[in-house]
Design a protein around this motif. Sequence first.
Motif, PDB file in Angstrom:
ATOM      1  N   MET A  53     -84.394 -72.844  40.394  1.00  0.00           N
ATOM      2  CA  MET A  53     -85.327 -73.672  39.644  1.00  0.00           C
ATOM      3  C   MET A  53     -84.961 -75.150  39.703  1.00  0.00           C
ATOM      4  O   MET A  53     -85.819 -76.020  39.879  1.00  0.00           O
ATOM      5  CB  MET A  53     -85.377 -73.202  38.186  1.00  0.00           C
ATOM      6  N   PHE A  54     -83.666 -75.446  39.563  1.00  0.00           N
ATOM      7  CA  PHE A  54     -83.219 -76.844  39.475  1.00  0.00           C
ATOM      8  C   PHE A  54     -82.647 -77.370  40.792  1.00  0.00           C
ATOM      9  O   PHE A  54     -82.356 -78.565  40.898  1.00  0.00           O
ATOM     10  CB  PHE A  54     -82.174 -76.998  38.374  1.00  0.00           C
ATOM     11  N   ASP A  55     -82.460 -76.473  41.792  1.00  0.00           N
ATOM     12  CA  ASP A  55     -81.933 -76.858  43.104  1.00  0.00           C
ATOM     13  C   ASP A  55     -80.484 -77.340  43.021  1.00  0.00           C
ATOM     14  O   ASP A  55     -80.069 -78.227  43.771  1.00  0.00           O
ATOM     15  CB  ASP A  55     -82.818 -77.929  43.759  1.00  0.00           C
ATOM     16  N   TYR A  56     -79.729 -76.792  42.094  1.00  0.00           N
ATOM     17  CA  TYR A  56     -78.287 -77.024  41.996  1.00  0.00           C
ATOM     18  C   TYR A  56     -77.574 -75.693  42.191  1.00  0.00           C
ATOM     19  O   TYR A  56     -78.067 -74.647  41.745  1.00  0.00           O
ATOM     20  CB  TYR A  56     -77.893 -77.555  40.617  1.00  0.00           C
ATOM     21  N   SER A  57     -76.397 -75.718  42.820  1.00  0.00           N
ATOM     22  CA  SER A  57     -75.563 -74.530  42.826  1.00  0.00           C
ATOM     23  C   SER A  57     -74.786 -74.476  41.515  1.00  0.00           C
ATOM     24  O   SER A  57     -74.687 -75.474  40.797  1.00  0.00           O
ATOM     25  CB  SER A  57     -74.583 -74.565  44.007  1.00  0.00           C
ATOM     26  N   GLU A  58     -74.241 -73.308  41.197  1.00  0.00           N
ATOM     27  CA  GLU A  58     -73.488 -73.195  39.946  1.00  0.00           C
ATOM     28  C   GLU A  58     -72.276 -74.117  39.966  1.00  0.00           C
ATOM     29  O   GLU A  58     -71.930 -74.722  38.947  1.00  0.00           O
ATOM     30  CB  GLU A  58     -73.061 -71.745  39.728  1.00  0.00           C
ATOM     31  N   ALA A  59     -71.647 -74.262  41.128  1.00  0.00           N
ATOM     32  CA  ALA A  59     -70.477 -75.135  41.236  1.00  0.00           C
ATOM     33  C   ALA A  59     -70.828 -76.599  40.948  1.00  0.00           C
ATOM     34  O   ALA A  59     -69.996 -77.365  40.464  1.00  0.00           O
ATOM     35  CB  ALA A  59     -69.854 -75.005  42.624  1.00  0.00           C
ATOM     36  N   ASP A  60     -72.068 -76.980  41.239  1.00  0.00           N
ATOM     37  CA  ASP A  60     -72.489 -78.372  41.007  1.00  0.00           C
ATOM     38  C   ASP A  60     -72.560 -78.719  39.525  1.00  0.00           C
ATOM     39  O   ASP A  60     -72.401 -79.879  39.151  1.00  0.00           O
ATOM     40  CB  ASP A  60     -73.883 -78.620  41.625  1.00  0.00           C
ATOM     41  N   VAL A  61     -72.835 -77.716  38.687  1.00  0.00           N
ATOM     42  CA  VAL A  61     -73.152 -78.024  37.289  1.00  0.00           C
ATOM     43  C   VAL A  61     -72.128 -77.529  36.285  1.00  0.00           C
ATOM     44  O   VAL A  61     -72.137 -77.982  35.132  1.00  0.00           O
ATOM     45  CB  VAL A  61     -74.536 -77.451  36.907  1.00  0.00           C
ATOM     46  N   LEU A  62     -71.255 -76.584  36.657  1.00  0.00           N
ATOM     47  CA  LEU A  62     -70.290 -76.063  35.693  1.00  0.00           C
ATOM     48  C   LEU A  62     -69.424 -77.193  35.146  1.00  0.00           C
ATOM     49  O   LEU A  62     -68.873 -78.001  35.893  1.00  0.00           O
ATOM     50  CB  LEU A  62     -69.405 -74.998  36.335  1.00  0.00           C
ATOM     51  N   GLY A  63     -69.320 -77.239  33.822  1.00  0.00           N
ATOM     52  CA  GLY A  63     -68.531 -78.285  33.175  1.00  0.00           C
ATOM     53  C   GLY A  63     -69.285 -79.565  32.907  1.00  0.00           C
ATOM     54  O   GLY A  63     -68.801 -80.445  32.186  1.00  0.00           O
ATOM     55  N   GLU A  64     -70.521 -79.684  33.470  1.00  0.00           N
ATOM     56  CA  GLU A  64     -71.322 -80.891  33.256  1.00  0.00           C
ATOM     57  C   GLU A  64     -72.144 -80.759  31.968  1.00  0.00           C
ATOM     58  O   GLU A  64     -72.437 -79.661  31.506  1.00  0.00           O
ATOM     59  CB  GLU A  64     -72.265 -81.130  34.438  1.00  0.00           C
ATOM     60  N   ASN A  65     -72.521 -81.897  31.409  1.00  0.00           N
ATOM     61  CA  ASN A  65     -73.350 -81.893  30.204  1.00  0.00           C
ATOM     62  C   ASN A  65     -74.765 -81.436  30.560  1.00  0.00           C
ATOM     63  O   ASN A  65     -75.320 -81.843  31.576  1.00  0.00           O
ATOM     64  CB  ASN A  65     -73.387 -83.286  29.580  1.00  0.00           C
ATOM     65  N   ILE A  66     -75.338 -80.594  29.713  1.00  0.00           N
ATOM     66  CA  ILE A  66     -76.668 -80.045  29.963  1.00  0.00           C
ATOM     67  C   ILE A  66     -77.722 -81.130  30.087  1.00  0.00           C
ATOM     68  O   ILE A  66     -78.779 -80.925  30.689  1.00  0.00           O
ATOM     69  CB  ILE A  66     -77.057 -79.054  28.832  1.00  0.00           C
ATOM     70  N   MET A  67     -77.447 -82.315  29.547  1.00  0.00           N
ATOM     71  CA  MET A  67     -78.449 -83.381  29.579  1.00  0.00           C
ATOM     72  C   MET A  67     -78.753 -83.841  31.003  1.00  0.00           C
ATOM     73  O   MET A  67     -79.750 -84.513  31.242  1.00  0.00           O
ATOM     74  CB  MET A  67     -78.015 -84.570  28.727  1.00  0.00           C
ATOM     75  N   MET A  68     -77.920 -83.436  31.987  1.00  0.00           N
ATOM     76  CA  MET A  68     -78.207 -83.793  33.378  1.00  0.00           C
ATOM     77  C   MET A  68     -79.499 -83.135  33.867  1.00  0.00           C
ATOM     78  O   MET A  68     -80.082 -83.572  34.860  1.00  0.00           O
ATOM     79  CB  MET A  68     -77.044 -83.383  34.283  1.00  0.00           C
ATOM     80  N   LEU A  69     -79.946 -82.094  33.164  1.00  0.00           N
ATOM     81  CA  LEU A  69     -81.167 -81.379  33.547  1.00  0.00           C
ATOM     82  C   LEU A  69     -82.373 -81.823  32.725  1.00  0.00           C
ATOM     83  O   LEU A  69     -83.431 -81.186  32.779  1.00  0.00           O
ATOM     84  CB  LEU A  69     -80.962 -79.872  33.377  1.00  0.00           C
ATOM     85  N   MET A  70     -82.220 -82.906  31.960  1.00  0.00           N
ATOM     86  CA  MET A  70     -83.284 -83.383  31.082  1.00  0.00           C
ATOM     87  C   MET A  70     -83.755 -84.761  31.500  1.00  0.00           C
ATOM     88  O   MET A  70     -82.932 -85.630  31.813  1.00  0.00           O
ATOM     89  CB  MET A  70     -82.782 -83.465  29.631  1.00  0.00           C
ATOM     90  N   PRO A  71     -85.047 -85.014  31.478  1.00  0.00           N
ATOM     91  CA  PRO A  71     -85.545 -86.371  31.709  1.00  0.00           C
ATOM     92  C   PRO A  71     -85.386 -87.199  30.435  1.00  0.00           C
ATOM     93  O   PRO A  71     -85.135 -86.663  29.349  1.00  0.00           O
ATOM     94  CB  PRO A  71     -87.025 -86.152  32.037  1.00  0.00           C
ATOM     95  N   SER A  72     -85.524 -88.502  30.560  1.00  0.00           N
ATOM     96  CA  SER A  72     -85.532 -89.359  29.376  1.00  0.00           C
ATOM     97  C   SER A  72     -86.817 -89.096  28.605  1.00  0.00           C
ATOM     98  O   SER A  72     -87.847 -88.759  29.200  1.00  0.00           O
ATOM     99  CB  SER A  72     -85.466 -90.834  29.782  1.00  0.00           C
ATOM    100  N   PRO A  73     -86.827 -89.227  27.265  1.00  0.00           N
ATOM    101  CA  PRO A  73     -85.719 -89.647  26.401  1.00  0.00           C
ATOM    102  C   PRO A  73     -84.893 -88.495  25.865  1.00  0.00           C
ATOM    103  O   PRO A  73     -83.943 -88.720  25.122  1.00  0.00           O
ATOM    104  CB  PRO A  73     -86.454 -90.369  25.268  1.00  0.00           C
ATOM    105  N   ASP A  74     -85.231 -87.226  26.239  1.00  0.00           N
ATOM    106  CA  ASP A  74     -84.449 -86.092  25.743  1.00  0.00           C
ATOM    107  C   ASP A  74     -82.986 -86.200  26.162  1.00  0.00           C
ATOM    108  O   ASP A  74     -82.089 -85.781  25.429  1.00  0.00           O
ATOM    109  CB  ASP A  74     -85.038 -84.781  26.261  1.00  0.00           C
ATOM    110  N   ARG A  75     -82.750 -86.733  27.365  1.00  0.00           N
ATOM    111  CA  ARG A  75     -81.386 -86.861  27.868  1.00  0.00           C
ATOM    112  C   ARG A  75     -80.507 -87.666  26.909  1.00  0.00           C
ATOM    113  O   ARG A  75     -79.387 -87.268  26.572  1.00  0.00           O
ATOM    114  CB  ARG A  75     -81.396 -87.526  29.243  1.00  0.00           C
TER     115      ARG A  75
END
Length: 380
Positions: A53-75
Amino acid sequence: MPIDQLPANTKLDDTATLEQALLSSILSTIPDALIVIDARAHIVSFSAAAQRMFDYSEADVLGENIMMLMPSPDRERHDSYMTNYLQTGVRKIIGIGRLTTALRRDGSTFPIELQVGELHDGSDRFFTGFIRDLTERQQTERRLQDLQAELAHTARVTAMGTLASALAHELNQPLTAIANYMEAARDLLAEPEPDRALLAEALDESAAQALRAGDIIRSLREFIKRGDSHRQPEPLRAVLAEGTALAFIGVDSRGIDMDIATDAGVDMVLINRVQIQQVVINLVRNAVEAMAGKTVRLLRITAGLDATGRVEVSVSDSGTGLSPEVERQIFTPFHSTKPAGLGVGLSICQTIVEAHGGRIWATPSRWGGSNFHFTIDPAE
């Protein structure tokens, strides 16, 4: 380890291993994305559907803040939301769900339905998010709406043909009478000593027939005006969110900072859902097109009560704006600022809003673009 990654000779005779393998298998095949975050909003699990859905592998996002998947202003708001919930325990999304937008790796946004749950593992706290991409559903709804619109258009064309025929029939008699009386008056005036009484009678009859023609048209307008479509209470926030999501289908939404905000006092409105969503779709698409090529692309959709107690919806953008000349004619049918535009979109919006007893108008936005406002009735 997912079950499809286990060695072929592996025996799942241990209950815990079996449960884990079954869970992994389920999570690798369900169409909805599952994302698990910890209390610091860091991603700890990212399902296969989420990766697609997001075109990221699990390794790309593990440990990252979930806000990386949100557009502004939710981010920018998410961390404060998390902190507020952890401190107060007041649920605004958890267990409730919401329609919102998400951000892909390429910067494009798409509509989603988000369901959030909470779980505790000893002293640790985790949050699960099930995400459904609404693009396909919205496209289906859009196709259905287009089909309904085509059917309605066909019905209107048929009705217009019938109406034109009936109108011609009804108006033919008074118009013929007017022509005859005026010809008689002309002939009377051509005589050396015209009969003034007959002349006055001919003119009076002409005036009476002209008034009759006006009455026919007036009664027709009243009949059409009474043919309003069915309206019922609808949740405004959902109507705006779904209309915006439909408007984003097939357009370049990358880089758009979009937000929908409704005042606390605004909830249910008395509308025809499809028609008002058509207004939202037209206004949002116009805003997106007006911001094409702009460095800053801001789109704000707000709703609140005006001084009269009606609900006022505003769609604001940071686009090119409207000149005073264009602003005066913006709702005139067949007047368009687009090279390939028909100039009927805003005219249709005006017709729909006025059929709801409201009004629509445009003002400059504070970012130099346009701000379109329309009013509708709150549900009692």
